[in-house]
Design an enzyme around this catalytic site. Structure first.
Site, short mmCIF file in Angstrom:
data_model
loop_
_atom_site.label_atom_id
_atom_site.label_comp_id
_atom_site.label_asym_id
_atom_site.label_seq_id
_atom_site.Cartn_x
_atom_site.Cartn_y
_atom_site.Cartn_z
N HIS A 176 0.24 5.58 1.03
CA HIS A 176 -0.62 6.59 1.62
C HIS A 176 -0.32 7.95 0.98
O HIS A 176 0.85 8.28 0.79
CB HIS A 176 -0.42 6.66 3.12
CG HIS A 176 -0.53 5.34 3.80
ND1 HIS A 176 -1.62 4.50 3.64
CD2 HIS A 176 0.32 4.67 4.64
CE1 HIS A 176 -1.44 3.40 4.35
NE2 HIS A 176 -0.27 3.48 4.96
N GLN A 234 0.82 -1.20 0.00
CA GLN A 234 0.00 0.00 0.00
C GLN A 234 0.85 1.25 0.00
O GLN A 234 2.05 1.23 0.29
CB GLN A 234 -0.95 0.01 1.20
CG GLN A 234 -0.28 -0.23 2.53
CD GLN A 234 -1.29 -0.53 3.64
OE1 GLN A 234 -1.56 0.34 4.45
NE2 GLN A 234 -1.82 -1.75 3.65
N HIS A 258 4.80 0.10 0.66
CA HIS A 258 5.25 -0.74 1.77
C HIS A 258 4.21 -1.83 2.04
O HIS A 258 3.05 -1.73 1.62
CB HIS A 258 5.47 0.08 3.04
CG HIS A 258 4.23 0.74 3.56
ND1 HIS A 258 3.70 1.88 3.02
CD2 HIS A 258 3.40 0.42 4.60
CE1 HIS A 258 2.61 2.23 3.67
NE2 HIS A 258 2.40 1.36 4.63
N GLU A 287 3.49 7.21 9.02
CA GLU A 287 3.32 6.29 10.14
C GLU A 287 4.65 5.76 10.65
O GLU A 287 5.66 5.72 9.94
CB GLU A 287 2.40 5.13 9.76
CG GLU A 287 2.86 4.30 8.60
CD GLU A 287 1.78 3.35 8.07
OE1 GLU A 287 0.60 3.75 8.03
OE2 GLU A 287 2.14 2.22 7.68
N ARG A 301 -3.94 0.56 -2.59
CA ARG A 301 -3.35 -0.78 -2.56
C ARG A 301 -2.69 -1.15 -3.88
O ARG A 301 -3.12 -0.70 -4.94
CB ARG A 301 -4.42 -1.81 -2.18
CG ARG A 301 -4.96 -1.59 -0.76
CD ARG A 301 -6.03 -2.59 -0.40
NE ARG A 301 -6.47 -2.39 0.98
CZ ARG A 301 -7.41 -1.52 1.34
NH1 ARG A 301 -8.01 -0.78 0.41
NH2 ARG A 301 -7.74 -1.36 2.60
#
Length: 419
Positions: free
Chosen positions: A121, A119, A278, A156, A297
């Site tokens: 982001h 995925q 990642h 993240e 995705r």
């Protein structure tokens, strides 16, 4: 009892604003994704799982998809609704000025027995534009083809609680060429030549080709490189075989050829910037991120894939993932990240220790990982944090002390922004 949205104001009147001078005790949601483990989270949370149902993530925060429930003696309210009603008391003026009237971060405990989807982001500008577009064209928020759940970015940090494995960012070009050459299949050898000549400019068409391979093409390619996968001890090939077992004929099984294979030991962490491809492969860890659920995705999933949106989002640049080892300040291990939305630290207490918390006039999240820790205010009132309990210290309450024996995960806005 859980209060419905339409009865929030009545519930809040019964609870009273003076409750925001005390820690907000959270009841958190558990996500049962198919890739989750069946034993780790039940053990960490102290709950039974007699049906051996996959238990993948605990969400702690105020994201509208799965907000925590705030438990009061008089009843309960959802954290996102409480913040909407009392933003300054919960978050503080400084946080609202910087991030708006929303909790900036989301905390999860993630436990994977097999790979999550590959995925990416979006960054903040992409998330805002993508969310606005999907709202304007009327794609329901729950639609499987929906790409943007909110208008926020999602950088993240993953902190390993057990040995943890993942794929993070594009490998150096020479490393990709080496692996394609070892695999030995004709198409892969041709791509190795293109990459040697074009370097990162050739990475875009190569990744697009890899992403769009059909199930039939993946099966044919895997058959052709089967001898290399089976008899070459290269760790990347071992990982591909594992992924083939988990996701047969999915083009994502070839991702280790192009993405860095990363392993963490407990206590190490890694930061994943926006727009970085990642996948978490297996292990249990704490995940802290900006408060978002935007996921594009790229394989290892039966869910919706939007190749054009993903390719427009990815930064096609090689990277060397840097494992973060904490800066130790007394009892606190701080994991510095290059974003302002959050900072994770781990506080380790021995008997007789005292540690200040909630001193910044911004909201602060505490999650007990181990032991029994007392949380005491300036009036001498104490609350006990046991394993798997979590509290949010509102901005309206300051001057807390942690004591006892245990291990606490602490999340707050990056301190460099604080005053």
């Amino acid at each position: 009892m859980k209060m419905k949205e339409e009865t929030f104001q009545a519930a809040w009147q019964a609870i009273g604003s003076e409750s925001l001078q005390q820690p907000l005790w959270l009841k958190n949601s558990l996500q049962h994704y198919e890739w989750g483990t069946t034993d780790v989270l039940p053990w960490l949370l102290g709950i039974a799982n007699p049906e051996q149902q996959p238990q993948a993530e605990v969400w702690v925060g105020a994201h509208p998809k799965a907000p925590s429930e705030v438990i009061f003696p008089e009843g309960s309210v959802m954290l996102d609704k409480l913040i909407d009603s009392q933003p300054h008391a919960v978050l503080g003026a400084h946080s609202i000025t910087r991030f708006g009237p929303k909790l900036p971060f989301l905390f999860k405990i993630l436990s994977a027995r097999k790979a999550l989807s590959i995925q990416v982001h979006p960054d903040l500008a992409q998330a805002q534009a993508g969310f606005a577009h999907e709202e304007a064209v009327g794609i329901p928020i729950t639609a499987p083809e929906r790409n943007y759940q909110d208008a926020n970015h999602k950088p993240e940090l993953l902190y390993a609680l057990t040995p943890f494995y993942g794929l993070i960012g594009f490998r150096p070009i020479d490393e990709i060429v080496r692996l394609l050459t070892l695999a030995g299949e004709q198409q892969l050898l041709q791509w190795a030549e293109h990459l040697q000549k074009g370097r990162e400019s050739a990475l875009v068409p190569f990744y697009r080709w890899l992403l769009l391979l059909s199930h039939k093409e993946v099966t044919h390619l895997l058959s052709a490189i089967s001898p290399s996968l089976q008899f070459n001890p290269e760790p990347t090939f071992t990982e591909i075989q594992r992924l083939v077992h988990e996701y047969p004929a999915d083009s994502g099984v070839l991702a280790p050829l192009v993405l860095n294979l990363v392993s963490l030991v407990p206590g190490e962490a890694i930061f994943i910037p926006a727009r970085t491809p990642h996948a978490y492969l297996r292990g249990t860890g704490i995940e802290v991120m900006a408060c978002s659920d935007n996921v594009l995705r790229a394989g290892l999933t039966p869910k919706h894939i939007s190749p054009s949106e993903l390719l427009n989002t990815v930064i096609f640049q090689s990277m060397q993932p840097e494992i973060i080892r904490p800066a130790v300040v007394g009892m606190e291990q701080r994991f510095s990240v290059p974003v302002d939305d959050f900072e994770l630290s781990i506080v380790r207490l021995q008997q007789g220790d005292h540690f200040p918390a909630g001193m910044s006039a911004d909201a602060e999240l505490l999650y007990c990982l181990k032991g029994e820790v007392s949380l005491t205010n300036e009036l001498g009132e104490s609350w006990l944090l046991a394993p798997a309990t979590s509290v949010l210290l509102p901005a309206a309450s300051t001057g807390w002390q942690l004591s006892g024996y245990g291990k606490i995960a602490r999340v707050r806005i990056r301190p460099s922004l604080m005053h």
